[in-house]
Design a protein around this motif. Structure first.
Motif, PDB file in Angstrom:
ATOM      1  N   GLY A 141       0.791  -1.225   0.000  1.00  0.00           N
ATOM      2  CA  GLY A 141       0.000   0.000   0.000  1.00  0.00           C
ATOM      3  C   GLY A 141       0.823   1.274   0.000  1.00  0.00           C
ATOM      4  O   GLY A 141       0.257   2.369  -0.016  1.00  0.00           O
ATOM      5  N   VAL A 142       2.132   1.165   0.012  1.00  0.00           N
ATOM      6  CA  VAL A 142       2.990   2.351   0.043  1.00  0.00           C
ATOM      7  C   VAL A 142       2.809   3.164  -1.234  1.00  0.00           C
ATOM      8  O   VAL A 142       2.638   4.385  -1.194  1.00  0.00           O
ATOM      9  CB  VAL A 142       4.476   1.970   0.249  1.00  0.00           C
ATOM     10  N   GLY A 143       2.830   2.500  -2.388  1.00  0.00           N
ATOM     11  CA  GLY A 143       2.681   3.205  -3.663  1.00  0.00           C
ATOM     12  C   GLY A 143       1.369   3.960  -3.751  1.00  0.00           C
ATOM     13  O   GLY A 143       1.326   5.111  -4.203  1.00  0.00           O
ATOM     14  N   SER A 144       0.307   3.344  -3.302  1.00  0.00           N
ATOM     15  CA  SER A 144      -1.000   3.996  -3.325  1.00  0.00           C
ATOM     16  C   SER A 144      -1.021   5.216  -2.407  1.00  0.00           C
ATOM     17  O   SER A 144      -1.559   6.271  -2.765  1.00  0.00           O
ATOM     18  CB  SER A 144      -2.078   2.998  -2.916  1.00  0.00           C
ATOM     19  N   ARG A 145      -0.426   5.086  -1.239  1.00  0.00           N
ATOM     20  CA  ARG A 145      -0.372   6.220  -0.315  1.00  0.00           C
ATOM     21  C   ARG A 145       0.437   7.367  -0.903  1.00  0.00           C
ATOM     22  O   ARG A 145       0.061   8.529  -0.789  1.00  0.00           O
ATOM     23  CB  ARG A 145       0.185   5.784   1.041  1.00  0.00           C
ATOM     24  N   VAL A 146       1.550   7.039  -1.555  1.00  0.00           N
ATOM     25  CA  VAL A 146       2.395   8.080  -2.147  1.00  0.00           C
ATOM     26  C   VAL A 146       1.648   8.779  -3.277  1.00  0.00           C
ATOM     27  O   VAL A 146       1.650  10.018  -3.359  1.00  0.00           O
ATOM     28  CB  VAL A 146       3.735   7.488  -2.629  1.00  0.00           C
ATOM     29  N   LEU A 147       0.996   8.023  -4.148  1.00  0.00           N
ATOM     30  CA  LEU A 147       0.234   8.664  -5.221  1.00  0.00           C
ATOM     31  C   LEU A 147      -0.852   9.567  -4.648  1.00  0.00           C
ATOM     32  O   LEU A 147      -1.105  10.649  -5.171  1.00  0.00           O
ATOM     33  CB  LEU A 147      -0.367   7.629  -6.165  1.00  0.00           C
ATOM     34  N   GLY A 148      -1.481   9.135  -3.574  1.00  0.00           N
ATOM     35  CA  GLY A 148      -2.485   9.973  -2.921  1.00  0.00           C
ATOM     36  C   GLY A 148      -1.913  11.293  -2.424  1.00  0.00           C
ATOM     37  O   GLY A 148      -2.605  12.306  -2.394  1.00  0.00           O
ATOM     38  N   MET A 149      -0.645  11.287  -2.068  1.00  0.00           N
ATOM     39  CA  MET A 149       0.012  12.509  -1.591  1.00  0.00           C
ATOM     40  C   MET A 149       0.358  13.460  -2.736  1.00  0.00           C
ATOM     41  O   MET A 149       0.263  14.676  -2.577  1.00  0.00           O
ATOM     42  CB  MET A 149       1.307  12.161  -0.851  1.00  0.00           C
ATOM     43  N   VAL A 150       0.777  12.921  -3.875  1.00  0.00           N
ATOM     44  CA  VAL A 150       1.286  13.791  -4.945  1.00  0.00           C
ATOM     45  C   VAL A 150       0.245  14.140  -6.005  1.00  0.00           C
ATOM     46  O   VAL A 150       0.413  15.119  -6.722  1.00  0.00           O
ATOM     47  CB  VAL A 150       2.547  13.205  -5.627  1.00  0.00           C
ATOM     48  N   LEU A 151      -0.816  13.377  -6.103  1.00  0.00           N
ATOM     49  CA  LEU A 151      -1.853  13.656  -7.098  1.00  0.00           C
ATOM     50  C   LEU A 151      -2.968  14.479  -6.466  1.00  0.00           C
ATOM     51  O   LEU A 151      -4.136  14.180  -6.623  1.00  0.00           O
ATOM     52  CB  LEU A 151      -2.420  12.357  -7.678  1.00  0.00           C
ATOM     53  N   ASP A 152      -2.587  15.535  -5.791  1.00  0.00           N
ATOM     54  CA  ASP A 152      -3.568  16.313  -5.048  1.00  0.00           C
ATOM     55  C   ASP A 152      -4.051  17.551  -5.781  1.00  0.00           C
ATOM     56  O   ASP A 152      -5.025  18.157  -5.389  1.00  0.00           O
ATOM     57  CB  ASP A 152      -3.014  16.699  -3.680  1.00  0.00           C
ATOM     58  N   ASP A 153      -3.388  17.954  -6.823  1.00  0.00           N
ATOM     59  CA  ASP A 153      -3.777  19.156  -7.559  1.00  0.00           C
ATOM     60  C   ASP A 153      -4.707  18.811  -8.714  1.00  0.00           C
ATOM     61  O   ASP A 153      -4.605  17.742  -9.306  1.00  0.00           O
ATOM     62  CB  ASP A 153      -2.545  19.858  -8.154  1.00  0.00           C
TER      63      ASP A 153
END
Length: 158
Positions: free
Chosen positions: A96-108
């Protein structure tokens, strides 16, 4: 890392120029199986391509429970942001690390693009986050996420 990925601390830190070496090694490790399957693995080139493209200012280091385990770059290019150099150590994949990271950077709100190697399991991660295939060839699959279009559709109630 703890047994539960949801309880692990996942943070992003700015990359430093000194990070280039270990990220190049991580890239070689993470991409090896896919590149070998595609007949494209070159022990030197896989590292050099990263070294040639590395921009610390655009790169974040993925830190899980105080351990550097990966990288991700977001490169602006006109009206789109390219997600690049997204590598996670094999010891931390599937948690789940990759999903969490994408959630952090795909915020705009905006458009994001990336490419993933044909047959890579990472493609499923990107599809779960809304990326769709634009084009593909024997080696690469190019994908786009248009958050502006999604935001408009959601606000219109579609």
């Amino acid at each position: 890392m703890t047994d539960s990925p949801s309880s692990a601390s996942v943070v992003l830190r700015p990359a430093l120029a000194d990070d280039v070496g270990w990220i190049a090694e991580l890239r070689a490790e993470v991409l090896r199986a896919d590149l070998e399957r595609l007949g494209r693995y070159d022990e030197i080139r896989v590292r050099q391509r990263f070294r040639d493209a590395f921009e610390p200012a655009q790169t974040r280091i993925i830190v899980v429970d105080a351990v550097d385990v990966g990288s991700l770059a977001v490169r602006p290019d006109d009206d789109v942001r390219w997600v690049e150099h997204f590598y996670i150590a094999t010891s931390h994949q599937g948690l789940g690390v990759g999903s969490r990271v994408l959630g952090m950077v795909l915020d705009d709100v905006g458009r994001y693009r990336l490419n993933v190697l044909q047959g890579s399991p990472a493609r499923r991660l990107y599809e779960r986050h809304g990326f769709v295939v634009d084009t593909q060839d024997d080696v690469d699959v190019f994908m786009t996420l248009d958050r502006a279009a999604r935001a408009t559709t959601e606000s219109d109630g579609r």
